[in-house]
Enzyme design. Structure first.
Site, PDB file in Angstrom:
ATOM      1  N   LYS A   8      31.300  39.797  34.538  1.00  0.00           N
ATOM      2  CA  LYS A   8      30.746  39.147  35.499  1.00  0.00           C
ATOM      3  C   LYS A   8      29.694  40.428  36.285  1.00  0.00           C
ATOM      4  O   LYS A   8      28.376  40.410  36.885  1.00  0.00           O
ATOM      5  CB  LYS A   8      31.855  38.366  36.855  1.00  0.00           C
ATOM      6  CG  LYS A   8      32.884  37.475  36.136  1.00  0.00           C
ATOM      7  CD  LYS A   8      34.065  37.221  37.454  1.00  0.00           C
ATOM      8  CE  LYS A   8      35.009  37.832  36.970  1.00  0.00           C
ATOM      9  NZ  LYS A   8      35.825  37.880  35.988  1.00  0.00           N
ATOM     10  N   ARG A  15      38.153  31.694  42.960  1.00  0.00           N
ATOM     11  CA  ARG A  15      38.656  31.481  42.104  1.00  0.00           C
ATOM     12  C   ARG A  15      39.739  30.230  42.023  1.00  0.00           C
ATOM     13  O   ARG A  15      40.531  29.819  40.898  1.00  0.00           O
ATOM     14  CB  ARG A  15      39.375  32.577  41.837  1.00  0.00           C
ATOM     15  CG  ARG A  15      39.090  33.890  41.464  1.00  0.00           C
ATOM     16  CD  ARG A  15      40.380  35.247  41.826  1.00  0.00           C
ATOM     17  NE  ARG A  15      40.099  36.043  40.666  1.00  0.00           N
ATOM     18  CZ  ARG A  15      39.316  36.789  40.523  1.00  0.00           C
ATOM     19  NH1 ARG A  15      38.623  37.301  41.348  1.00  0.00           N
ATOM     20  NH2 ARG A  15      39.826  37.680  39.536  1.00  0.00           N
ATOM     21  N   ARG A  32      37.520  49.966  30.278  1.00  0.00           N
ATOM     22  CA  ARG A  32      36.676  49.933  31.338  1.00  0.00           C
ATOM     23  C   ARG A  32      36.487  51.254  31.997  1.00  0.00           C
ATOM     24  O   ARG A  32      38.304  51.407  33.022  1.00  0.00           O
ATOM     25  CB  ARG A  32      36.654  48.481  32.715  1.00  0.00           C
ATOM     26  CG  ARG A  32      36.104  49.458  33.797  1.00  0.00           C
ATOM     27  CD  ARG A  32      35.930  47.919  34.422  1.00  0.00           C
ATOM     28  NE  ARG A  32      37.318  46.501  34.771  1.00  0.00           N
ATOM     29  CZ  ARG A  32      37.569  45.487  35.086  1.00  0.00           C
ATOM     30  NH1 ARG A  32      36.268  45.147  35.018  1.00  0.00           N
ATOM     31  NH2 ARG A  32      38.948  45.029  35.723  1.00  0.00           N
ATOM     32  N   ARG A  45      40.207  51.930  36.800  1.00  0.00           N
ATOM     33  CA  ARG A  45      40.738  50.551  38.149  1.00  0.00           C
ATOM     34  C   ARG A  45      41.725  51.038  37.843  1.00  0.00           C
ATOM     35  O   ARG A  45      42.760  51.256  36.823  1.00  0.00           O
ATOM     36  CB  ARG A  45      40.453  49.264  38.269  1.00  0.00           C
ATOM     37  CG  ARG A  45      39.241  49.603  38.979  1.00  0.00           C
ATOM     38  CD  ARG A  45      38.554  47.999  38.767  1.00  0.00           C
ATOM     39  NE  ARG A  45      39.669  46.992  39.053  1.00  0.00           N
ATOM     40  CZ  ARG A  45      39.385  45.760  38.348  1.00  0.00           C
ATOM     41  NH1 ARG A  45      37.752  45.142  38.808  1.00  0.00           N
ATOM     42  NH2 ARG A  45      39.893  44.797  38.462  1.00  0.00           N
ATOM     43  N   ARG A  76      46.990  38.347  34.643  1.00  0.00           N
ATOM     44  CA  ARG A  76      45.640  38.407  35.743  1.00  0.00           C
ATOM     45  C   ARG A  76      44.937  37.403  35.035  1.00  0.00           C
ATOM     46  O   ARG A  76      44.380  35.956  35.494  1.00  0.00           O
ATOM     47  CB  ARG A  76      45.110  39.781  36.031  1.00  0.00           C
ATOM     48  CG  ARG A  76      44.970  40.385  36.671  1.00  0.00           C
ATOM     49  CD  ARG A  76      44.449  42.104  36.875  1.00  0.00           C
ATOM     50  NE  ARG A  76      42.710  42.403  36.455  1.00  0.00           N
ATOM     51  CZ  ARG A  76      41.857  43.253  36.263  1.00  0.00           C
ATOM     52  NH1 ARG A  76      42.449  44.961  35.828  1.00  0.00           N
ATOM     53  NH2 ARG A  76      40.682  43.157  35.837  1.00  0.00           N
TER      54      ARG A  76
END
Ligand code: AP5
Length: 215
Positions: A14, A90, A124, A160, A171
């Site tokens: 996203k 969400r 990431r 992160r 998640r």
């Protein structure tokens, strides 16, 4: 002004897709995850409330996130240029709340199998200055110099705290439990949902994206 939602699992792409869209459109990128991380960094009341939820891979309560998004959407830049929401809504309640605030032109659902997501999350890194997103396991998405942003000279990339294997599983399960009813809610409006292949998001051209987003 266009108003749209980028919807997908953790790591679906996203934020990366939003970065691509920003390169040719003034539409304002509103990422609820980024807003929460900025609040945590600034030690604000919202940040204090959100931190334990984010660290444990759970959703921050609807009331907190809905008020935060309402405030952001009311700002002048959004009124002028429209919005692309990333990470919101969400839940069904968030979707209904959004319907009371603004109308949507497109809900882009990024489809991607779970097996692709783990390396995306674990690999990431991002630049704390410009927000550019990298992936150390992907040759096309790696920084040119290990650990440094390609454009912000000498800026160290960050990872992160919720991008670890254990939190990713939580998640993912949270996403599985909520996503179907959100997609069903938007599917009730003919033509609103546009499904795209999350393995191909990097190769969409500007023209193709404009067609998907109807801008
Ligand atoms: P948030 O920050 O929204 O995290 P998320 O939804 O889990 O999504 P990500 O940011 O992890 O992934 P992304 O889809 O943006 O992928 P990206 O482009 O970075 O939320 C974090 C937390 O905040 C939540 O867990 C929750 O606690 C809270 N929260 C946020 N919103 C909330 C809400 N509405 N309600 C309640 N709580 C909320 O890409 C991932 C990686 O893949 C990158 O390394 C990238 O380089 C790579 N990549 C991207 N595209 C491709 C591609 N096509 N091929 C290969 N690699 C790719």
């Amino acid at each position: 002004m266009p108003n749209f939602v980028l919807f997908g699992a953790p790591g679906a792409g996203k934020g990366t897709l939003a970065g691509k869209i920003k390169s040719f459109s003034p539409v304002v990128h509103i990422s609820t995850g980024d807003l929460f991380r900025a609040n945590i960094k600034g030690d604000t009341p919202i940040g204090k409330e959100a931190k334990s939820f984010i660290d444990s891979g759970r959703l921050v309560p609807d009331s907190v996130v809905i008020d935060m998004v309402k405030d952001r959407i009311a700002q002048d830049d959004v009124k002028q240029n429209g919005f692309m929401l990333d990470g919101f809504p969400r839940t069904l309640d968030q979707s209904k709340a959004l319907s009371n605030i603004a109308s949507l032109d497109v809900v882009v659902v990024i489809d991607i199998p779970k097996e692709d997501l783990k390396n995306r999350i674990l690999g990431r890194y991002s630049c704390p200055k410009c927000g550019k997103i990298y992936n150390i396991y992907n040759d096309e998405l790696k920084p040119k110099i290990e650990g440094k942003c390609d454009t912000c000279t000498n800026t160290e990339l960050t990872h992160r705290s919720d991008d670890n294997e254990e939190t990713f599983e939580k998640r993912w399960n949270t996403y599985l439990s909520q996503s179907e009813e959100v997609i069903n809610y938007y599917s009730e409006t003919a033509g609103l949902v546009q499904k795209i292949d999350g393995r191909k998001t990097m190769s969409y051209t500007e023209e193709e994206l404009k067609q998907i987003l109807r801008i």
